[in-house]
Motif scaffolding. Structure first.
Motif, PDB file in Angstrom:
ATOM      1  N   TRP A 105      -2.462   0.623  -9.581  1.00  0.00           N
ATOM      2  CA  TRP A 105      -2.747  -0.464  -8.475  1.00  0.00           C
ATOM      3  C   TRP A 105      -2.854  -1.817  -8.822  1.00  0.00           C
ATOM      4  O   TRP A 105      -2.940  -2.588  -7.741  1.00  0.00           O
ATOM      5  CB  TRP A 105      -3.955   0.286  -7.889  1.00  0.00           C
ATOM      6  CG  TRP A 105      -3.707   1.598  -7.289  1.00  0.00           C
ATOM      7  CD1 TRP A 105      -3.772   2.773  -7.517  1.00  0.00           C
ATOM      8  CD2 TRP A 105      -3.173   1.598  -5.748  1.00  0.00           C
ATOM      9  NE1 TRP A 105      -3.395   3.733  -6.612  1.00  0.00           N
ATOM     10  CE2 TRP A 105      -3.028   2.835  -5.549  1.00  0.00           C
ATOM     11  CE3 TRP A 105      -2.841   0.746  -4.779  1.00  0.00           C
ATOM     12  CZ2 TRP A 105      -2.451   3.505  -4.323  1.00  0.00           C
ATOM     13  CZ3 TRP A 105      -2.308   1.268  -3.600  1.00  0.00           C
ATOM     14  CH2 TRP A 105      -2.131   2.653  -3.262  1.00  0.00           C
TER      15      TRP A 105
ATOM     16  N   ILE B 175       0.863  -1.215   0.013  1.00  0.00           N
ATOM     17  CA  ILE B 175       0.200  -0.003   0.102  1.00  0.00           C
ATOM     18  C   ILE B 175       0.792   1.246  -0.039  1.00  0.00           C
ATOM     19  O   ILE B 175       0.511   2.257  -0.683  1.00  0.00           O
ATOM     20  CB  ILE B 175      -0.878   0.007   1.045  1.00  0.00           C
ATOM     21  CG1 ILE B 175      -2.027  -1.131   0.796  1.00  0.00           C
ATOM     22  CG2 ILE B 175      -1.781   1.265   1.564  1.00  0.00           C
ATOM     23  CD1 ILE B 175      -2.803  -1.526   2.122  1.00  0.00           C
ATOM     24  N   GLY B 176       1.861   1.192   0.733  1.00  0.00           N
ATOM     25  CA  GLY B 176       2.804   2.523   0.755  1.00  0.00           C
ATOM     26  C   GLY B 176       3.460   2.621  -0.438  1.00  0.00           C
ATOM     27  O   GLY B 176       3.595   3.734  -0.949  1.00  0.00           O
TER      28      GLY B 176
ATOM     29  N   MET C  75       0.932   4.335  -2.950  1.00  0.00           N
ATOM     30  CA  MET C  75       0.938   5.663  -2.397  1.00  0.00           C
ATOM     31  C   MET C  75       2.031   6.449  -2.895  1.00  0.00           C
ATOM     32  O   MET C  75       1.943   7.527  -3.663  1.00  0.00           O
ATOM     33  CB  MET C  75       0.801   5.827  -0.986  1.00  0.00           C
ATOM     34  CG  MET C  75      -0.384   5.266  -0.147  1.00  0.00           C
ATOM     35  SD  MET C  75      -1.886   5.853  -0.680  1.00  0.00           S
ATOM     36  CE  MET C  75      -2.166   7.062   0.392  1.00  0.00           C
TER      37      MET C  75
END
Length: 170
Positions: free
Chosen positions: A99, A86-87, A90
């Motif tokens: 994604w 997830i980091g 981002m």
């Protein structure tokens, strides 16, 4: 732009193809994870050559994840790997399709650490669908072929495991 079927990037994609198919032919979870680690390494090189940075990041995390999953089934390590994905998303994602490989990696992480047998392979199948979409968007010939064949091989292996009664074997 035409695709060069025999460029270095595509050739490495074909190596990932062989390793990935070999992985999903395995009914033994440990051998499955070992072959998957090899596939992830080839994917790192493949996507670096194609310039897909989120796929490189996701494949790198997936390689580490596959190696860690050989040693532990810790929920905390699985959650840490998901958090890293997830980091990375981002930090690196610039468009929604960036994604896709990160989501696939998160699904794979949860499957490898928390599930076994058929259940693990079903969640991996969902991740495979995300990789198919990523690879089509990226122009990855070997990667797309790999994931389509992996989906088919995975379904056949799941059927074999169910027939053999190894659906929840460790």
């Amino acid at each position: 732009m035409p695709i060069d079927w025999f460029s270095p990037a595509q050739c490495v994609g074909y190596v990932a193809f062989v390793l990935g198919v070999s992985s999903f032919l395995q009914t033994d979870d440990r051998r499955f994870k070992l072959f998957m680690a090899g596939e992830c390494f080839a994917y790192i090189v493949h996507f670096a050559l194609l310039g897909n940075h989120t796929a490189v990041a996701s494949s790198t995390v997936s390689l580490v994840r596959s190696v860690l999953a050989l040693r532990t089934r810790s929920v905390w390590i699985a959650l840490a790997v998901v958090a890293v994905n997830i980091g990375l998303g981002m930090a690196l994602a610039r468009q929604p399709s960036d994604w896709l490989p990160l989501g696939a990696s998160c699904l794979g992480t949860l499957a490898l650490f928390l599930l076994q047998g058929v259940a693990m392979r079903l969640v991996m199948l969902l991740g495979t669908c995300l990789w198919i979409a990523n690879n089509v968007i990226s122009g990855s010939i070997g990667g797309t072929a790999l994931e389509v064949v992996i989906a088919a091989v995975n379904l056949v292996t799941i059927a074999r495991m169910i027939r053999q009664g190894t659906a929840s074997a460790a």
